[in-house]
Design a protein around this motif. Structure first.
Motif, short mmCIF file in Angstrom:
data_model
loop_
_atom_site.label_atom_id
_atom_site.label_comp_id
_atom_site.label_asym_id
_atom_site.label_seq_id
_atom_site.Cartn_x
_atom_site.Cartn_y
_atom_site.Cartn_z
N GLN A 13 0.94 -1.11 0.19
CA GLN A 13 -0.03 0.16 0.06
C GLN A 13 0.81 1.38 -0.06
O GLN A 13 0.73 2.09 -0.77
CB GLN A 13 -0.94 -0.04 1.31
N ALA A 14 1.90 1.26 0.76
CA ALA A 14 2.76 2.33 0.88
C ALA A 14 3.69 2.63 -0.42
O ALA A 14 3.80 3.72 -1.01
CB ALA A 14 3.71 2.23 2.15
N LYS A 15 3.72 1.65 -1.06
CA LYS A 15 4.61 1.62 -2.48
C LYS A 15 3.68 2.27 -3.32
O LYS A 15 4.16 2.90 -4.36
CB LYS A 15 5.47 0.50 -2.78
N GLY A 16 2.29 1.60 -3.25
CA GLY A 16 1.51 2.18 -4.42
C GLY A 16 1.31 3.64 -4.22
O GLY A 16 1.02 4.50 -5.34
N TYR A 17 1.09 4.05 -2.74
CA TYR A 17 0.85 5.51 -2.57
C TYR A 17 2.05 6.24 -3.28
O TYR A 17 1.75 7.38 -3.95
CB TYR A 17 0.73 5.61 -0.96
N GLN A 18 3.21 5.97 -2.98
CA GLN A 18 4.32 6.67 -3.41
C GLN A 18 4.30 6.72 -4.86
O GLN A 18 4.57 7.74 -5.60
CB GLN A 18 5.74 6.14 -2.98
N ALA A 19 3.93 5.61 -5.74
CA ALA A 19 4.00 5.73 -7.05
C ALA A 19 2.69 6.60 -7.66
O ALA A 19 2.98 7.30 -8.35
CB ALA A 19 3.43 4.13 -7.32
N GLY A 20 1.72 6.65 -6.69
CA GLY A 20 0.41 7.50 -7.26
C GLY A 20 0.90 9.03 -7.12
O GLY A 20 0.63 9.83 -8.13
N VAL A 21 1.58 9.27 -5.87
CA VAL A 21 1.92 10.66 -5.80
C VAL A 21 3.25 11.03 -6.88
O VAL A 21 3.18 12.56 -7.38
CB VAL A 21 2.78 10.88 -4.33
N ASN A 22 3.84 10.38 -7.42
CA ASN A 22 4.98 10.44 -8.27
C ASN A 22 4.37 10.64 -9.48
O ASN A 22 5.14 10.70 -10.49
CB ASN A 22 6.31 9.47 -8.04
N GLY A 23 3.17 10.17 -9.76
CA GLY A 23 2.56 10.23 -11.27
C GLY A 23 2.82 8.90 -11.98
O GLY A 23 2.51 9.22 -13.19
N ARG A 24 3.20 7.88 -11.39
CA ARG A 24 3.29 6.66 -12.12
C ARG A 24 2.03 5.94 -12.71
O ARG A 24 0.99 6.25 -11.96
CB ARG A 24 4.26 5.69 -11.35
N SER A 25 1.87 5.37 -13.51
CA SER A 25 0.70 4.67 -14.12
C SER A 25 0.27 3.53 -13.21
O SER A 25 1.24 2.89 -12.71
CB SER A 25 0.84 4.20 -15.53
N SER A 26 -1.03 3.33 -13.14
CA SER A 26 -1.45 2.26 -12.51
C SER A 26 -0.83 0.70 -12.87
O SER A 26 -0.86 -0.32 -12.52
CB SER A 26 -2.93 2.02 -12.20
N GLU A 27 -0.55 0.85 -14.36
CA GLU A 27 -0.03 -0.25 -15.11
C GLU A 27 1.30 -0.84 -14.36
O GLU A 27 1.91 -1.81 -14.63
CB GLU A 27 0.01 -0.04 -16.52
N THR A 28 2.05 0.01 -13.69
CA THR A 28 3.29 -0.36 -13.28
C THR A 28 3.34 -1.18 -12.03
O THR A 28 4.48 -1.17 -11.45
CB THR A 28 4.36 0.97 -13.11
N CYS A 29 2.20 -1.56 -11.58
CA CYS A 29 2.17 -2.30 -10.55
C CYS A 29 2.77 -3.57 -10.51
O CYS A 29 2.87 -4.32 -11.28
CB CYS A 29 0.57 -2.84 -10.08
N PRO A 30 3.96 -3.75 -9.41
CA PRO A 30 4.64 -4.90 -9.52
C PRO A 30 4.52 -6.28 -9.02
O PRO A 30 4.86 -7.23 -9.18
CB PRO A 30 5.95 -4.27 -8.85
N TYR A 31 3.14 -6.23 -8.24
CA TYR A 31 2.48 -7.27 -7.54
C TYR A 31 1.62 -8.33 -8.66
O TYR A 31 0.64 -7.77 -9.25
CB TYR A 31 1.89 -6.85 -6.55
N GLN A 32 1.71 -9.51 -8.27
CA GLN A 32 1.02 -10.31 -9.07
C GLN A 32 -0.12 -10.73 -8.13
O GLN A 32 -1.38 -11.06 -8.87
CB GLN A 32 1.79 -11.53 -9.93
N ALA A 33 0.16 -11.07 -7.01
CA ALA A 33 -0.86 -11.71 -6.22
C ALA A 33 -2.08 -10.43 -5.85
O ALA A 33 -1.80 -9.34 -5.64
CB ALA A 33 -0.23 -12.08 -4.71
N MET A 34 -3.12 -11.07 -5.95
CA MET A 34 -4.26 -10.25 -5.74
C MET A 34 -4.42 -9.60 -4.52
O MET A 34 -4.70 -8.33 -4.65
CB MET A 34 -5.93 -11.17 -5.96
#
Length: 56
Positions: A13-34
């Protein structure tokens, strides 16, 4: 006493938050487990909301 590592879902969750704040795309999610992926995307959404509110 050793410090325990943060829960993996909390880290996702924390890494996703940082990705969102930094403007990265949701497609860059590194996780495969649901469960981790949904936590990352939830954090990403929060980060995007924060970024948008800062621009107003």
């Amino acid at each position: 006493m050793k410090r325990q590592k943060r829960d993996r879902l909390e880290r996702a969750q924390a890494k996703g938050y940082q990705a969102g704040v930094n403007g990265r795309s949701s497609e860059t999610c590194p996780y495969q487990a649901m469960d981790a992926r949904s936590q990352w995307l939830g954090g990403w959404r929060e980060g995007r909301d924060t970024k948008v509110s800062m621009l107003k």
